[in-house]
Scaffold this active site. Sequence first.
Site, PDB file in Angstrom:
ATOM      1  N   GLU A   1       0.847  -1.192   0.000  1.00  0.00           N
ATOM      2  CA  GLU A   1       0.000   0.000   0.000  1.00  0.00           C
ATOM      3  C   GLU A   1       0.876   1.232   0.000  1.00  0.00           C
ATOM      4  OE1 GLU A   1      -2.180   3.377   1.927  1.00  0.00           O
ATOM      5  OE2 GLU A   1      -0.280   2.470   2.408  1.00  0.00           O
TER       6      GLU A   1
ATOM      7  N   CYS B   1      -4.578  -3.629   2.215  1.00  0.00           N
ATOM      8  CA  CYS B   1      -3.931  -4.728   2.943  1.00  0.00           C
ATOM      9  C   CYS B   1      -4.214  -6.092   2.330  1.00  0.00           C
ATOM     10  CB  CYS B   1      -4.378  -4.729   4.402  1.00  0.00           C
ATOM     11  SG  CYS B   1      -4.190  -3.145   5.178  1.00  0.00           S
TER      12      CYS B   1
ATOM     13  N   HIS C   1      -6.234 -11.003   9.096  1.00  0.00           N
ATOM     14  CA  HIS C   1      -5.519  -9.743   8.884  1.00  0.00           C
ATOM     15  C   HIS C   1      -5.503  -9.020  10.232  1.00  0.00           C
ATOM     16  CE1 HIS C   1      -4.273  -5.848   7.754  1.00  0.00           C
ATOM     17  NE2 HIS C   1      -5.480  -5.291   7.801  1.00  0.00           N
TER      18      HIS C   1
HETATM   19  N1  CAA Z   1      -8.759   0.464  29.074  1.00  0.00           N
HETATM   20  C1  CAA Z   1      -9.051  -0.596  28.303  1.00  0.00           C
HETATM   21  N2  CAA Z   1      -9.662  -0.472  27.088  1.00  0.00           N
HETATM   22  C2  CAA Z   1      -9.982   0.767  26.649  1.00  0.00           C
HETATM   23  C3  CAA Z   1      -9.703   1.904  27.430  1.00  0.00           C
HETATM   24  C4  CAA Z   1      -9.066   1.717  28.693  1.00  0.00           C
HETATM   25  N3  CAA Z   1      -8.757   2.752  29.473  1.00  0.00           N
HETATM   26  N4  CAA Z   1     -10.132   2.976  26.742  1.00  0.00           N
HETATM   27  C5  CAA Z   1     -10.662   2.540  25.587  1.00  0.00           C
HETATM   28  N5  CAA Z   1     -10.566   1.192  25.519  1.00  0.00           N
HETATM   29  C6  CAA Z   1     -11.002   0.301  24.443  1.00  0.00           C
HETATM   30  C7  CAA Z   1     -12.336   0.690  23.853  1.00  0.00           C
HETATM   31  O1  CAA Z   1     -13.407   0.220  24.647  1.00  0.00           O
HETATM   32  C8  CAA Z   1     -12.241   0.001  22.518  1.00  0.00           C
HETATM   33  O2  CAA Z   1     -12.494  -1.376  22.676  1.00  0.00           O
HETATM   34  P1  CAA Z   1     -13.727  -2.055  21.915  1.00  0.00           P
HETATM   35  O3  CAA Z   1     -13.414  -1.884  20.462  1.00  0.00           O
HETATM   36  O4  CAA Z   1     -13.687  -3.468  22.372  1.00  0.00           O
HETATM   37  O5  CAA Z   1     -14.935  -1.289  22.340  1.00  0.00           O
HETATM   38  C9  CAA Z   1     -10.771   0.123  22.134  1.00  0.00           C
HETATM   39  O6  CAA Z   1     -10.081   0.451  23.346  1.00  0.00           O
HETATM   40  C10 CAA Z   1     -10.497   1.205  21.107  1.00  0.00           C
HETATM   41  O7  CAA Z   1     -10.974   2.431  21.590  1.00  0.00           O
HETATM   42  P2  CAA Z   1     -11.967   3.363  20.718  1.00  0.00           P
HETATM   43  O8  CAA Z   1     -13.152   2.579  20.281  1.00  0.00           O
HETATM   44  O9  CAA Z   1     -12.177   4.603  21.529  1.00  0.00           O
HETATM   45  O10 CAA Z   1     -11.276   3.682  19.368  1.00  0.00           O
HETATM   46  P3  CAA Z   1      -9.972   4.521  18.994  1.00  0.00           P
HETATM   47  O11 CAA Z   1     -10.234   5.966  19.057  1.00  0.00           O
HETATM   48  O12 CAA Z   1      -8.774   4.013  19.700  1.00  0.00           O
HETATM   49  O13 CAA Z   1      -9.833   4.113  17.487  1.00  0.00           O
HETATM   50  C11 CAA Z   1      -9.602   2.777  15.582  1.00  0.00           C
HETATM   51  C12 CAA Z   1      -9.791   2.763  17.089  1.00  0.00           C
HETATM   52  C13 CAA Z   1     -10.738   3.560  14.951  1.00  0.00           C
HETATM   53  C14 CAA Z   1      -9.622   1.377  15.039  1.00  0.00           C
HETATM   54  C15 CAA Z   1      -8.249   3.471  15.284  1.00  0.00           C
HETATM   55  O14 CAA Z   1      -7.202   2.740  15.855  1.00  0.00           O
HETATM   56  C16 CAA Z   1      -8.006   3.615  13.815  1.00  0.00           C
HETATM   57  O15 CAA Z   1      -8.499   4.531  13.146  1.00  0.00           O
HETATM   58  N6  CAA Z   1      -7.190   2.689  13.256  1.00  0.00           N
HETATM   59  C17 CAA Z   1      -6.865   2.683  11.842  1.00  0.00           C
HETATM   60  C18 CAA Z   1      -7.936   1.990  11.017  1.00  0.00           C
HETATM   61  C19 CAA Z   1      -7.985   0.495  11.239  1.00  0.00           C
HETATM   62  O16 CAA Z   1      -7.040  -0.135  11.682  1.00  0.00           O
HETATM   63  N7  CAA Z   1      -9.123  -0.128  10.875  1.00  0.00           N
HETATM   64  C20 CAA Z   1      -9.251  -1.552  10.954  1.00  0.00           C
HETATM   65  C21 CAA Z   1     -10.105  -2.099   9.844  1.00  0.00           C
HETATM   66  S1  CAA Z   1      -9.464  -1.551   8.282  1.00  0.00           S
HETATM   67  C22 CAA Z   1      -8.214  -2.646   7.916  1.00  0.00           C
HETATM   68  O17 CAA Z   1      -8.136  -3.702   8.471  1.00  0.00           O
HETATM   69  C23 CAA Z   1      -7.213  -2.255   6.889  1.00  0.00           C
HETATM   70  C24 CAA Z   1      -6.013  -1.738   7.611  1.00  0.00           C
HETATM   71  O18 CAA Z   1      -5.096  -2.504   7.946  1.00  0.00           O
HETATM   72  C25 CAA Z   1      -5.971  -0.308   7.908  1.00  0.00           C
END
Ligand code: CAA
Length: 392
Positions: free
Chosen positions: A79, A111, A233
């Site tokens: 990518e 990916c 993945h």
């Molecule tokens: N203690 C323990 N857990 C906690 C916590 C704490 N203090 N605070 C938050 N969490 C948990 C949340 O509950 C959540 O868990 P669940 O999903 O089980 O509910 C987890 O931590 C993540 O927190 P948020 O939901 O608040 O999300 P975030 O703001 O961290 O964002 C994300 C998560 C959107 C995936 C971000 O990491 C992101 O944009 N990543 C890039 C995109 C990505 O990877 N997408 C995956 C699918 S796309 C793909 O697969 C292709 C690729 O490789 C990119």
Amino acid sequence: MTIGIDKIGFATSNYVLKLNDLAAARGTDPDKLSKGLLLKELSIAPLTEDIVTLGAAAADPILTAEDKEKIDMVIVATESGIDQSKAAAVFVHGLLGIQPFARSFEIKEACYGATAALDYAKLHIEKHPDSKVLVLASDIAKYGINTPGEPTQGAGAISMLISSNPRILAFNDDNVAQTRDVMDFWRPNYSTTPYVNGLYSTQQYLDSLKTTWAEYQKRHKLALKDFAAYCFHLPYPKLALKGLNKIMDKSLPQEQQDQLRKNFEASILYSQKVGNIYTGSLFLGLLSLLENSDNLKAGDRIALFGYGSGAVSEIFSANLVEGYEKHLSQTRLEELDQRQALSIPNYERIFFEEAELDAEGNASFSGYEEQSFALAEIAEHQRKYIKVEKSS
Ligand code: CAA
């Protein structure tokens, strides 16, 4: 004749970002990263390390002179390409000294690319059983400072040598793919970092898994009970864990459910320390499984779920070959622990540094002594790579 993975290799950068440090700098609860995303560390690549150097470093240690004579196709899936026109595979072909009458090209679908590359390699070997295909999945995942994706960055490459009568895994002819035109993660030509609809991307990943898995089971009359392990993945391991929970068949004997869960734990060990390597992530998970599971045996069937945003997903399977464990490494985790830890300012400077070209398109670089291959300079806009000579 069986066709599959005869050899597998991995390379990552020499720098690491500890996620506890990142959490402290961003005012985030460290548990959010260690428990919420199941991540611990990320590999950070400097300017002199890119998909070409990482790909060459992953392939070089696994290839013999005989392999280099037999390889007649080099595919780099990525990518994070370094040129809109010239394929990274052409640079890698030259760096590795592969015989000239080979086809070299790049393949892209976020990916997912490496999964398509493996199937193309399989079709090629069917026609040319004496030849070999080198498939490289090489990526640097960069989301940007202070973005939601920042803790899920990473850098690395997986190399796979595809041949007849492979010594590690034999592919089954059972691929089921799915395409859906969605905008969950994309990177326009003018942007060095992706645009991401984060929550939507996780929903697309999980729904693609559910629906492709249902179609796979229907077409092949197979079910979870037929598999010893399931590789996903791994954009970050927690999402894959949600995937495993989604497909888990609660009617399976507890022992088999436990085996699938134990093997899942083995499959995420490397990603937890490397981060997302986009198209290589699924295969880093496979490598981690093969090198760390204590319950696999020859003949076991392993499912693989590839997902590339945009989105294309695919499920296929492969069977372990007798003696597969002799062709793997036992020291990978120790090697990862030898990377140099970066402070937050150094991570921000090193990972996001761009080449500063003079008016003629020249720049030269230094500090790559510890790499296997390096981008040493850009001369009149041409990238110049070297194999780094090690002083003994
Ligand atoms: N203690 C323990 N857990 C906690 C916590 C704490 N203090 N605070 C938050 N969490 C948990 C949340 O509950 C959540 O868990 P669940 O999903 O089980 O509910 C987890 O931590 C993540 O927190 P948020 O939901 O608040 O999300 P975030 O703001 O961290 O964002 C994300 C998560 C959107 C995936 C971000 O990491 C992101 O944009 N990543 C890039 C995109 C990505 O990877 N997408 C995956 C699918 S796309 C793909 O697969 C292709 C690729 O490789 C990119």
